[in-house]
Design an enzyme around this catalytic site. Sequence first.
Site, PDB file in Angstrom:
ATOM      1  N   ASP A  19      -6.917  -7.693  -2.281  1.00 15.93           N
ATOM      2  CA  ASP A  19      -7.741  -8.307  -3.340  1.00 15.93           C
ATOM      3  C   ASP A  19      -9.023  -8.934  -2.797  1.00 15.93           C
ATOM      4  OD1 ASP A  19      -5.623  -7.748  -5.132  1.00 15.93           O
ATOM      5  OD2 ASP A  19      -4.619  -9.578  -4.487  1.00 15.93           O
ATOM      6  N   GLU A  20      -9.565  -8.365  -1.738  1.00 21.07           N
ATOM      7  CA  GLU A  20     -10.777  -8.944  -1.144  1.00 21.07           C
ATOM      8  C   GLU A  20     -12.027  -8.593  -1.946  1.00 21.07           C
ATOM      9  OE1 GLU A  20      -8.774  -6.862   0.524  1.00 21.07           O
ATOM     10  OE2 GLU A  20      -7.920  -7.917   2.249  1.00 21.07           O
ATOM     11  N   LYS A  22     -12.690  -5.119  -2.525  1.00 22.60           N
ATOM     12  CA  LYS A  22     -13.081  -3.799  -1.995  1.00 22.60           C
ATOM     13  C   LYS A  22     -13.715  -2.958  -3.089  1.00 22.60           C
ATOM     14  CE  LYS A  22      -8.829  -2.994  -0.479  1.00 22.60           C
ATOM     15  NZ  LYS A  22      -8.237  -4.329  -0.512  1.00 22.60           N
ATOM     16  N   GLY A  46      -5.120  -2.038  -7.067  1.00 25.07           N
ATOM     17  CA  GLY A  46      -5.799  -1.915  -8.360  1.00 25.07           C
ATOM     18  C   GLY A  46      -7.113  -2.625  -8.386  1.00 25.07           C
ATOM     19  N   HIS A  47      -8.093  -2.017  -8.999  1.00 22.95           N
ATOM     20  CA  HIS A  47      -9.310  -2.748  -9.311  1.00 22.95           C
ATOM     21  C   HIS A  47      -9.933  -2.189 -10.580  1.00 22.95           C
ATOM     22  CE1 HIS A  47     -10.840   0.315  -6.395  1.00 22.95           C
ATOM     23  NE2 HIS A  47     -11.760   0.446  -7.323  1.00 22.95           N
ATOM     24  N   THR A  48     -10.762  -3.046 -11.176  1.00 21.79           N
ATOM     25  CA  THR A  48     -11.385  -2.670 -12.435  1.00 21.79           C
ATOM     26  C   THR A  48     -12.863  -2.461 -12.177  1.00 21.79           C
ATOM     27  OG1 THR A  48      -9.825  -4.159 -13.438  1.00 21.79           O
ATOM     28  CG2 THR A  48     -11.595  -3.428 -14.841  1.00 21.79           C
ATOM     29  N   THR A 131       5.151  -5.717  -5.968  1.00 18.42           N
ATOM     30  CA  THR A 131       4.583  -5.422  -7.281  1.00 18.42           C
ATOM     31  C   THR A 131       5.634  -4.760  -8.186  1.00 18.42           C
ATOM     32  OG1 THR A 131       3.836  -3.278  -6.482  1.00 18.42           O
ATOM     33  CG2 THR A 131       2.261  -5.096  -6.350  1.00 18.42           C
ATOM     34  N   GLN A 225      -4.887  -2.424  -0.170  1.00 14.16           N
ATOM     35  CA  GLN A 225      -4.301  -3.687   0.298  1.00 14.16           C
ATOM     36  C   GLN A 225      -5.134  -4.262   1.458  1.00 14.16           C
ATOM     37  OE1 GLN A 225      -1.724  -1.000  -0.223  1.00 14.16           O
ATOM     38  NE2 GLN A 225      -1.757  -1.779  -2.294  1.00 14.16           N
ATOM     39  N   THR A 302      -0.419  -6.799 -11.605  1.00 12.37           N
ATOM     40  CA  THR A 302       0.743  -7.501 -12.167  1.00 12.37           C
ATOM     41  C   THR A 302       0.357  -8.715 -13.019  1.00 12.37           C
ATOM     42  OG1 THR A 302       0.864  -8.862 -10.189  1.00 12.37           O
ATOM     43  CG2 THR A 302       2.208  -6.858 -10.198  1.00 12.37           C
ATOM     44  N   LYS A 332     -17.561 -12.851  -2.960  1.00 11.30           N
ATOM     45  CA  LYS A 332     -17.295 -14.035  -3.797  1.00 11.30           C
ATOM     46  C   LYS A 332     -17.769 -15.353  -3.188  1.00 11.30           C
ATOM     47  CE  LYS A 332     -13.591 -12.805  -6.853  1.00 11.30           C
ATOM     48  NZ  LYS A 332     -12.243 -13.061  -7.277  1.00 11.30           N
ATOM     49  N   SER A 412     -22.030 -12.465  -6.863  1.00 12.23           N
ATOM     50  CA  SER A 412     -21.508 -12.455  -8.241  1.00 12.23           C
ATOM     51  C   SER A 412     -20.845 -11.085  -8.452  1.00 12.23           C
ATOM     52  CB  SER A 412     -22.632 -12.660  -9.275  1.00 12.23           C
ATOM     53  OG  SER A 412     -23.048 -11.422  -9.842  1.00 12.23           O
TER      54      SER A 412
HETATM   55  P1  IMP Z   1       4.570  -3.804  -2.571  1.00 13.81           P
HETATM   56  O1  IMP Z   1       3.409  -3.162  -1.935  1.00 13.81           O
HETATM   57  O2  IMP Z   1       4.626  -3.655  -4.060  1.00 13.81           O
HETATM   58  O3  IMP Z   1       5.872  -3.424  -1.914  1.00 13.81           O
HETATM   59  O4  IMP Z   1       4.438  -5.392  -2.327  1.00 13.81           O
HETATM   60  C1  IMP Z   1       4.556  -5.973  -1.031  1.00 13.81           C
HETATM   61  C2  IMP Z   1       3.599  -7.143  -0.888  1.00 13.81           C
HETATM   62  O5  IMP Z   1       2.267  -6.677  -0.891  1.00 13.81           O
HETATM   63  C3  IMP Z   1       3.692  -8.175  -2.013  1.00 13.81           C
HETATM   64  O6  IMP Z   1       3.421  -9.455  -1.471  1.00 13.81           O
HETATM   65  C4  IMP Z   1       2.569  -7.771  -2.945  1.00 13.81           C
HETATM   66  O7  IMP Z   1       2.098  -8.852  -3.716  1.00 13.81           O
HETATM   67  C5  IMP Z   1       1.535  -7.323  -1.927  1.00 13.81           C
HETATM   68  N1  IMP Z   1       0.577  -6.352  -2.477  1.00 13.81           N
HETATM   69  C6  IMP Z   1       0.789  -5.046  -2.716  1.00 13.81           C
HETATM   70  N2  IMP Z   1      -0.324  -4.465  -3.209  1.00 13.81           N
HETATM   71  C7  IMP Z   1      -1.260  -5.417  -3.256  1.00 13.81           C
HETATM   72  C8  IMP Z   1      -2.639  -5.424  -3.641  1.00 13.81           C
HETATM   73  O8  IMP Z   1      -3.242  -4.410  -4.028  1.00 13.81           O
HETATM   74  N3  IMP Z   1      -3.278  -6.623  -3.548  1.00 13.81           N
HETATM   75  C9  IMP Z   1      -2.664  -7.741  -3.085  1.00 13.81           C
HETATM   76  N4  IMP Z   1      -1.392  -7.780  -2.706  1.00 13.81           N
HETATM   77  C10 IMP Z   1      -0.694  -6.632  -2.788  1.00 13.81           C
END
Ligand code: IMP
Length: 422
Positions: A19-20, A22, A46-48, A131, A225, A302, A332, A412
């Site tokens: 969630d940086e 990207k 995920g991103h929008t 997730t 990630q 989520t 940010k 921004s």
């Molecule tokens: P998983 O990838 O669903 O198995 O989740 C494992 C860990 O990675 C959990 O702490 C999730 O919240 C985190 N995680 C997975 N995908 C993302 C992402 O795109 N952004 C931030 N955290 C993520």
Amino acid sequence: MQNSDTNRASLIVGLQWGDEGKGKIVDHLAQEVDFVCRFAGGHNAGHTIVTEGKKYALHLVPSGILNPNAVNIVGNGVVLSPKDFIKELEQFDNIEGRVYISDKAHLLLPYHALIDQAREKLKGDKAIGTTGKGIGPAYGDKITRVGHRVGELLDPEKLTQDIMNYFNIYRPIFDAMGVETPNDRDLLADLIEYKEKLGLYITDTTLMVWDALDNNKNVLLEGAQGTMLDIDHGTYPYVTSSTTISAGACSGLGISPHTIGEVIGIAKAYCTRVGNGPFPSEDLGKDGEYLREKGSEFGTTTGRPRRCGWFDAVAMKHAVRLNGVSNIALMKLDVLDGLDSIKVCVAYEIDGKEIDYVPYTLDGVKPVYKEFKGWAKSEGAREFSKLPKEAQDYILELEKMCGAKIGIISTSPDRDDTIIRD
Ligand code: IMP
């Protein structure tokens, strides 16, 4: 022998816990490239993207989809949920010839998500906070060699039989976890639909990427990630199940390390994490709350509130080294506007000793902070010299601590509110 004329691909990687931001940088760069190739993860990411007043949610489809001239590749390192991929593709028109999926990518099917959720429930307070999309079980099947690959979708009858055999062997485990398995008729119907809708896109993408590089195309490698969620180098077991660092691009696409050129690492000007696990610079007080509200720190996939805290320069130095980062994009910065004082974690305290590296575990590690004076407004700045003096000092100091140039600064969500430093 490596062809010395081969073009080098640029790579985008997250340097924190995901969630940086990207999305903004990849979207920006994807407008100018010929190929965007995703190398790891699944629809947990995920991103929008908002463009021309329309909002698009991207989880699996690479960000080049919004550039009509770019080819988008889902590499073999990805775990692909056909159902979710089909839904995501429905947002776009005219995608024929612009999306390809590696025949070697592994399938993530609905039972993987059910196993993921059941395991998390069974773990109680030891849950990872996944997730719930089935990422761990799908990669688990791949590594234990009982998974199924996207290429198998081309023969749905055989794949149905193979999956039913798998269920027959493992049914006691599914039953014990309370996970319902599908019957062969429903499974076959789903797999036939996946073949009809995705068959066209399935191919040997490694050959495509080699060809693109040999022909001096501009290739962008898109990670998912972040580094601290990497299966080997992150905060295990509170990580995702893939290689999120730059090295994952080689195995996740089938390219050699020689073909990777610039590595752009994305980091936020502060830090967030979703799910459980250690987070030394987390702020559980009013500043953490300020960052969450001002930065809209709620998960795209989520909706969960993200844990918020200060920039961790120790973890960042680790990430810069692991990924071979040549340039950091600091995202940010404007979220820090209005704070009187800003902290940066510069060392960890463990058993009364200070260390400046990431140890075996971050459990029980305490942050050692350096404080910086805050500033009123950086929002919207498009030149470094237009930033308040305190914000400039903050960035120059972070750069020294992390060991890499901060060449891009985002002020921004607007694509144009970006500072590019020489
Ligand atoms: P998983 O990838 O669903 O198995 O989740 C494992 C860990 O990675 C959990 O702490 C999730 O919240 C985190 N995680 C997975 N995908 C993302 C992402 O795109 N952004 C931030 N955290 C993520």
